[in-house]
Design an enzyme around this catalytic site. Structure first.
Site, short mmCIF file in Angstrom:
data_model
loop_
_atom_site.label_atom_id
_atom_site.label_comp_id
_atom_site.label_asym_id
_atom_site.label_seq_id
_atom_site.Cartn_x
_atom_site.Cartn_y
_atom_site.Cartn_z
CE LYS A 275 3.71 -1.83 6.52
NZ LYS A 275 2.86 -1.47 5.35
NE ARG B 9 5.05 -7.46 5.31
CZ ARG B 9 5.07 -6.53 4.37
NH1 ARG B 9 4.21 -6.55 3.39
NH2 ARG B 9 5.98 -5.60 4.41
NE ARG C 49 6.45 3.11 -2.84
CZ ARG C 49 6.31 2.28 -1.82
NH1 ARG C 49 6.74 2.65 -0.62
NH2 ARG C 49 5.73 1.12 -1.97
NE ARG D 271 8.40 -1.16 -3.15
CZ ARG D 271 7.95 -1.28 -1.91
NH1 ARG D 271 8.41 -0.48 -0.97
NH2 ARG D 271 7.04 -2.18 -1.61
NE ARG E 137 2.95 -4.02 -2.42
CZ ARG E 137 3.33 -2.77 -2.74
NH1 ARG E 137 3.35 -2.38 -4.01
NH2 ARG E 137 3.68 -1.94 -1.80
#
Ligand code: AP5
Length: 191
Positions: free
Chosen positions: A13, A88, A127, A133, A144
Protein backbone atom coordinates in the site's frame (compact mmCIF):
# COMPACT_ATOMS: atom_id res chain seq x y z
CA UNK A 1 -9.35 12.15 -6.56
CA UNK A 2 -9.85 10.45 -3.21
CA UNK A 3 -8.68 6.87 -2.81
CA UNK A 4 -8.45 4.35 -0.01
CA UNK A 5 -5.71 1.70 -0.13
CA UNK A 6 -6.83 -1.39 1.72
CA UNK A 7 -4.85 -4.59 2.21
CA UNK A 8 -2.86 -6.75 4.60
CA UNK A 9 0.45 -5.67 6.17
CA UNK A 10 3.22 -5.62 3.58
CA UNK A 11 0.87 -5.79 0.58
CA UNK A 12 2.53 -2.70 -0.92
CA UNK A 13 0.00 0.00 0.00
CA UNK A 14 2.68 2.47 1.05
CA UNK A 15 4.98 1.75 -1.89
CA UNK A 16 2.22 2.20 -4.47
CA UNK A 17 0.54 5.14 -2.69
CA UNK A 18 3.80 7.09 -2.87
CA UNK A 19 4.16 6.46 -6.63
CA UNK A 20 0.54 7.24 -7.46
CA UNK A 21 0.36 10.34 -5.26
CA UNK A 22 3.43 11.75 -7.04
CA UNK A 23 1.92 10.98 -10.42
CA UNK A 24 -1.48 12.53 -9.60
CA UNK A 25 0.03 15.38 -7.52
CA UNK A 26 -2.21 14.54 -4.59
CA UNK A 27 -1.39 13.89 -0.92
CA UNK A 28 -0.30 10.52 0.40
CA UNK A 29 -1.68 10.05 3.90
CA UNK A 30 -0.15 7.09 5.71
CA UNK A 31 -1.73 6.62 9.12
CA UNK A 32 1.20 4.42 10.13
CA UNK A 33 3.67 7.23 9.26
CA UNK A 34 1.54 9.83 11.07
CA UNK A 35 1.43 7.63 14.17
CA UNK A 36 5.19 6.89 14.05
CA UNK A 37 5.81 10.66 13.89
CA UNK A 38 3.59 11.20 16.97
CA UNK A 39 5.62 8.53 18.78
CA UNK A 40 8.90 10.13 17.66
CA UNK A 41 7.98 13.59 18.97
CA UNK A 42 6.56 12.09 22.18
CA UNK A 43 3.10 13.70 21.84
CA UNK A 44 0.10 12.65 23.94
CA UNK A 45 -1.23 10.66 20.96
CA UNK A 46 2.20 9.09 20.42
CA UNK A 47 2.41 8.02 24.06
CA UNK A 48 -1.04 6.41 23.89
CA UNK A 49 -0.31 4.73 20.55
CA UNK A 50 3.16 3.30 21.11
CA UNK A 51 2.31 0.16 23.09
CA UNK A 52 -0.44 -0.82 20.64
CA UNK A 53 1.84 -0.31 17.63
CA UNK A 54 4.68 -2.27 19.20
CA UNK A 55 2.23 -5.13 19.83
CA UNK A 56 0.83 -4.99 16.26
CA UNK A 57 -2.67 -4.05 17.48
CA UNK A 58 -4.89 -1.24 16.27
CA UNK A 59 -4.48 2.12 17.95
CA UNK A 60 -7.85 3.27 19.43
CA UNK A 61 -10.29 4.54 16.80
CA UNK A 62 -10.75 7.96 18.41
CA UNK A 63 -7.03 8.73 17.99
CA UNK A 64 -6.74 7.63 14.36
CA UNK A 65 -10.02 9.31 13.41
CA UNK A 66 -8.81 12.58 14.93
CA UNK A 67 -5.47 12.32 13.09
CA UNK A 68 -7.20 11.58 9.78
CA UNK A 69 -9.75 14.36 10.26
CA UNK A 70 -7.04 16.97 10.91
CA UNK A 71 -4.81 15.73 8.10
CA UNK A 72 -7.39 15.92 5.29
CA UNK A 73 -8.00 19.61 6.11
CA UNK A 74 -4.42 20.55 5.14
CA UNK A 75 -3.78 22.50 1.93
CA UNK A 76 -1.98 19.69 0.14
CA UNK A 77 -5.21 17.64 0.20
CA UNK A 78 -7.17 20.13 -1.90
CA UNK A 79 -6.49 18.26 -5.14
CA UNK A 80 -7.22 14.95 -3.44
CA UNK A 81 -5.49 12.31 -1.33
CA UNK A 82 -4.75 8.64 -0.91
CA UNK A 83 -5.64 7.15 2.46
CA UNK A 84 -3.01 4.47 3.08
CA UNK A 85 -4.00 2.24 6.01
CA UNK A 86 -7.16 4.12 7.00
CA UNK A 87 -9.90 3.12 7.61
CA UNK A 88 -9.02 -0.17 9.32
CA UNK A 89 -12.13 -0.84 11.42
CA UNK A 90 -15.89 -0.52 10.99
CA UNK A 91 -15.91 2.55 13.26
CA UNK A 92 -13.16 4.20 11.19
CA UNK A 93 -14.99 3.44 7.94
CA UNK A 94 -18.16 4.96 9.34
CA UNK A 95 -16.27 8.05 10.53
CA UNK A 96 -14.54 8.38 7.16
CA UNK A 97 -17.86 8.18 5.27
CA UNK A 98 -19.09 11.03 7.50
CA UNK A 99 -15.87 13.05 7.06
CA UNK A 100 -16.26 12.87 3.29
CA UNK A 101 -19.94 13.85 3.44
CA UNK A 102 -19.24 16.79 5.79
CA UNK A 103 -16.52 18.08 3.46
CA UNK A 104 -18.68 17.44 0.34
CA UNK A 105 -16.09 14.99 -0.99
CA UNK A 106 -16.67 11.79 -2.96
CA UNK A 107 -14.65 8.60 -2.71
CA UNK A 108 -13.17 7.61 -6.09
CA UNK A 109 -12.35 4.02 -5.18
CA UNK A 110 -11.18 1.70 -2.42
CA UNK A 111 -8.28 -0.26 -3.91
CA UNK A 112 -7.87 -3.69 -2.35
CA UNK A 113 -4.33 -5.12 -2.52
CA UNK A 114 -5.02 -8.86 -2.75
CA UNK A 115 -2.16 -11.20 -1.78
CA UNK A 116 -1.63 -14.25 0.45
CA UNK A 117 -0.04 -13.99 3.88
CA UNK A 118 3.14 -16.11 3.53
CA UNK A 119 4.96 -14.06 0.86
CA UNK A 120 4.13 -10.97 2.89
CA UNK A 121 5.77 -12.31 6.03
CA UNK A 122 8.93 -12.78 3.94
CA UNK A 123 8.67 -9.23 2.56
CA UNK A 124 8.31 -7.77 6.02
CA UNK A 125 11.16 -9.81 7.48
CA UNK A 126 13.32 -8.57 4.62
CA UNK A 127 12.30 -4.99 5.41
CA UNK A 128 13.21 -5.65 9.06
CA UNK A 129 16.78 -6.40 7.95
CA UNK A 130 16.92 -3.26 5.80
CA UNK A 131 15.04 -0.72 7.90
CA UNK A 132 14.64 -2.26 11.36
CA UNK A 133 11.02 -1.20 11.90
CA UNK A 134 10.09 -2.10 15.49
CA UNK A 135 6.90 -4.00 14.52
CA UNK A 136 8.55 -6.12 11.80
CA UNK A 137 9.39 -9.10 14.03
CA UNK A 138 7.81 -12.45 13.14
CA UNK A 139 5.51 -12.63 16.18
CA UNK A 140 4.29 -9.02 15.79
CA UNK A 141 3.83 -9.55 12.04
CA UNK A 142 1.57 -12.57 12.83
CA UNK A 143 -0.47 -10.44 15.24
CA UNK A 144 -0.82 -7.72 12.59
CA UNK A 145 -2.24 -10.34 10.21
CA UNK A 146 -4.72 -11.59 12.83
CA UNK A 147 -5.83 -8.03 13.55
CA UNK A 148 -6.14 -7.36 9.82
CA UNK A 149 -8.30 -10.49 9.29
CA UNK A 150 -10.63 -9.68 12.19
CA UNK A 151 -10.97 -5.92 12.02
CA UNK A 152 -9.96 -4.68 8.58
CA UNK A 153 -10.78 -7.40 6.04
CA UNK A 154 -14.55 -7.01 6.66
CA UNK A 155 -14.26 -3.52 5.12
CA UNK A 156 -13.72 -5.16 1.73
CA UNK A 157 -17.41 -6.13 1.83
CA UNK A 158 -18.42 -2.61 2.91
CA UNK A 159 -16.73 -1.00 -0.09
CA UNK A 160 -18.00 -3.73 -2.40
CA UNK A 161 -21.56 -3.06 -1.25
CA UNK A 162 -21.32 0.66 -2.00
CA UNK A 163 -19.80 -0.08 -5.42
CA UNK A 164 -16.37 1.42 -4.71
CA UNK A 165 -14.15 -1.65 -4.41
CA UNK A 166 -11.52 -2.43 -7.03
CA UNK A 167 -9.06 -5.29 -6.56
CA UNK A 168 -5.50 -5.61 -7.78
CA UNK A 169 -3.14 -8.57 -7.73
CA UNK A 170 -0.50 -7.38 -5.26
CA UNK A 171 1.55 -10.59 -5.37
CA UNK A 172 3.45 -9.53 -8.47
CA UNK A 173 6.64 -7.44 -8.66
CA UNK A 174 6.36 -3.76 -7.73
CA UNK A 175 6.49 -2.40 -11.31
CA UNK A 176 3.73 -4.77 -12.47
CA UNK A 177 1.49 -3.81 -9.55
CA UNK A 178 2.07 -0.14 -10.44
CA UNK A 179 1.08 -0.85 -14.03
CA UNK A 180 -2.15 -2.57 -12.99
CA UNK A 181 -2.94 0.20 -10.49
CA UNK A 182 -2.41 3.02 -12.99
CA UNK A 183 -4.58 1.14 -15.52
CA UNK A 184 -7.62 0.91 -13.21
CA UNK A 185 -10.52 2.74 -14.79
CA UNK A 186 -11.02 5.13 -11.85
CA UNK A 187 -7.34 6.10 -12.00
CA UNK A 188 -6.52 5.93 -15.71
CA UNK A 189 -9.38 8.36 -16.39
CA UNK A 190 -7.59 11.13 -14.42
CA UNK A 191 -3.98 10.42 -15.41
P1 AP5 B 1 1.36 0.70 8.97
O1 AP5 B 1 2.62 1.43 8.96
O2 AP5 B 1 0.26 1.16 8.11
O3 AP5 B 1 1.69 -0.84 8.71
P2 AP5 B 1 0.94 -1.97 7.86
O4 AP5 B 1 -0.47 -1.79 7.57
O5 AP5 B 1 1.28 -3.22 8.58
O6 AP5 B 1 1.54 -1.74 6.51
P3 AP5 B 1 3.03 -1.89 6.03
O7 AP5 B 1 3.69 -0.54 5.98
O8 AP5 B 1 3.75 -2.95 6.78
O9 AP5 B 1 2.73 -2.47 4.60
P4 AP5 B 1 2.28 -1.80 3.24
O10 AP5 B 1 1.08 -2.49 2.73
O11 AP5 B 1 2.23 -0.30 3.31
O12 AP5 B 1 3.51 -2.27 2.35
P5 AP5 B 1 4.82 -1.46 1.95
O13 AP5 B 1 4.58 -0.70 0.70
O14 AP5 B 1 5.31 -0.71 3.15
O15 AP5 B 1 0.79 0.61 10.46
C1 AP5 B 1 1.64 0.29 11.55
C2 AP5 B 1 0.85 0.24 12.84
O16 AP5 B 1 0.26 1.53 13.10
C3 AP5 B 1 -0.34 -0.72 12.87
O17 AP5 B 1 0.05 -2.05 13.20
C4 AP5 B 1 -1.20 -0.09 13.97
O18 AP5 B 1 -0.69 -0.36 15.24
C5 AP5 B 1 -1.03 1.39 13.68
N1 AP5 B 1 -2.04 1.89 12.73
C6 AP5 B 1 -1.81 2.35 11.47
N2 AP5 B 1 -2.96 2.74 10.90
C7 AP5 B 1 -3.94 2.52 11.83
C8 AP5 B 1 -5.35 2.70 11.83
N3 AP5 B 1 -6.00 3.19 10.76
N4 AP5 B 1 -6.03 2.34 12.95
C9 AP5 B 1 -5.40 1.86 14.04
N5 AP5 B 1 -4.07 1.65 14.10
C10 AP5 B 1 -3.35 1.98 13.01
O19 AP5 B 1 5.78 -2.69 1.58
C11 AP5 B 1 6.29 -3.56 2.56
C12 AP5 B 1 7.66 -4.08 2.09
O20 AP5 B 1 7.49 -4.88 0.93
C13 AP5 B 1 8.65 -2.98 1.69
O21 AP5 B 1 9.93 -3.36 2.05
C14 AP5 B 1 8.49 -2.88 0.16
O22 AP5 B 1 9.66 -2.43 -0.47
C15 AP5 B 1 8.18 -4.32 -0.20
N6 AP5 B 1 7.26 -4.46 -1.33
C16 AP5 B 1 6.19 -3.68 -1.63
N7 AP5 B 1 5.55 -4.13 -2.72
C17 AP5 B 1 6.22 -5.24 -3.13
C18 AP5 B 1 6.04 -6.16 -4.21
N8 AP5 B 1 5.03 -6.04 -5.08
N9 AP5 B 1 6.90 -7.18 -4.30
C19 AP5 B 1 7.94 -7.35 -3.42
N10 AP5 B 1 8.18 -6.49 -2.39
C20 AP5 B 1 7.31 -5.45 -2.24
Amino acid sequence: MILIFLGPPGSGKGTQAKLLAEKLKIAHISLGDLLREEVRIGSVIGKQAKAMMDAGKLVPDELTIELAQNRIKKDDCRRGFIMDGFPRSAAQADAFDKMLAQNKLTLGAAVYFAVDEEPLVKRLLLRAQLEGRADDTESVIRTRFEVYAKQTAPLIEHYKKIGKLVEIDAARPIDQVTKELFALEAIASVL
